[in-house]
Design an enzyme around this catalytic site. Structure first.
Site, PDB file in Angstrom:
ATOM      1  N   GLU A 118       0.913  -1.167   0.014  1.00 40.17           N
ATOM      2  CA  GLU A 118       0.112  -0.370   0.682  1.00 40.17           C
ATOM      3  C   GLU A 118       0.491   1.171  -0.359  1.00 40.17           C
ATOM      4  O   GLU A 118       0.023   2.258  -0.473  1.00 40.17           O
ATOM      5  CB  GLU A 118      -0.881   0.370   1.596  1.00 40.17           C
ATOM      6  CG  GLU A 118      -1.673  -1.330   1.104  1.00 40.17           C
ATOM      7  CD  GLU A 118      -2.998  -1.090   1.912  1.00 40.17           C
ATOM      8  OE1 GLU A 118      -3.856  -0.974   1.841  1.00 40.17           O
ATOM      9  OE2 GLU A 118      -2.362  -1.245   2.920  1.00 40.17           O
ATOM     10  N   GLU A 138      -4.546  -9.211   2.968  1.00 42.78           N
ATOM     11  CA  GLU A 138      -4.854  -8.645   4.531  1.00 42.78           C
ATOM     12  C   GLU A 138      -6.149 -10.143   4.520  1.00 42.78           C
ATOM     13  O   GLU A 138      -6.515 -10.164   5.673  1.00 42.78           O
ATOM     14  CB  GLU A 138      -5.632  -7.452   4.418  1.00 42.78           C
ATOM     15  CG  GLU A 138      -4.958  -6.495   4.722  1.00 42.78           C
ATOM     16  CD  GLU A 138      -4.293  -6.321   3.903  1.00 42.78           C
ATOM     17  OE1 GLU A 138      -2.562  -5.036   3.503  1.00 42.78           O
ATOM     18  OE2 GLU A 138      -3.613  -6.618   2.165  1.00 42.78           O
TER      19      GLU A 138
END
Length: 264
Positions: A118, A138
């Site tokens: 990210e 995730e």
């Protein structure tokens, strides 16, 4: 900008070029709360004062990892409230990175998983080592990307590819990242940081006001319709007409010399 931070190092490579290194190599540069605070402070500071920095390269310490994502050992046993409080720091950190007015290049030197991926996707563009690996893992932990991953990755690689990456949690190579649009250039590990610094130096040698305005016009314009983007672009352009840098650039061209931009 402080001289020292607990989890990152900040080094001037010349008068206008900065190398920022995520520095927790023992845990693959995983993000703990302090790293979130350190990065947040650094990049929010640049939104207030550029300190004559004109380009930034962001990399990881060591040769194994850019950033392995959130530090799950720190998160073990966290209450829901503590988890949300920590994540609020990470959210603010990512917004500070995305909002940095100075061009920011990620030099991904190893694994960039979860929050590490990210961070890379939040920079202006990415150079990666041949040994780099990316993933948004995730969903394998029962959560989802929450620091820009669903937005920045989709904008880089497209909706369908982003769904494949995020919903599967599978890693992908630097070469895949280049083919899909996340990575601009793949380099040998020993050439990575110097390659990123070289393009950073090239950017830093251009008119700093022009570079910052062009960066904003690209990023903001893509959030608008074409006609609104064109209007935003000309407003950004017009801000440069009365600058000393604009006059210096034209004069240097006519005098056949390198311009000496002052950011004024």
């Amino acid at each position: 900008m402080r001289a020292e931070y607990e989890t990152i190092t900040v080094a001037r490579r010349d008068d206008h070029l900065l190398l920022v290194t995520l520095n927790r190599p023992a845990v693959y540069n995983a993000m703990n709360t302090q790293m979130g605070l350190d990065l947040m402070e650094l990049f929010e500071g640049f939104a207030i004062a550029a300190e004559d920095v004109r380009a930034i390269v962001l990399t990881g310490s060591g040769d194994k990892a850019f950033c392995a994502g959130g530090d799950l050992k720190e998160r073990k046993g966290m209450s829901d409230e503590a988890w949300q409080s920590q994540h609020a720091i990470f959210e603010r950190m990512l917004r500070a990175i995305m909002g940095c007015p100075i061009p920011l290049i990620a030099a991904v030197n190893g694994i960039a998983y979860g929050g590490g991926c990210e961070i890379a996707a939040a920079t202006d563009f990415v150079y990666a080592a041949t040994t780099a690996r990316f993933a948004l893992t995730e969903v394998t932990l029962g959560i989802m990307p929450g620091s820009g991953g669903t937005q920045n990755l989709a904008r880089a690689v497209g909706e369908r590819r982003a769904k494949e990456i995020i919903l599967s949690g599978l890693p992908f190579s630097a070469e895949d990242g280049e083919r899909w649009g996340l990575v601009n250039k793949v380099l040998a590990p020993e050439e990575l940081v110097e390659g990123a610094l070289a393009i950073g130096a090239r950017i830093a040698g251009n008119g700093p006001i022009a570079v910052r305005q062009a960066k904003q016009a690209i990023h903001r314009g893509l959030q608008m319709s074409l006609w609104d983007g064109l209007a935003f672009e000309i407003e950004a352009y017009n801000r440069m007409i009365p600058t000393q840098d604009r006059r210096e650039g034209v004069l240097a061209f006519n005098e056949r010399r390198k311009p000496n931009f002052q950011g004024r």
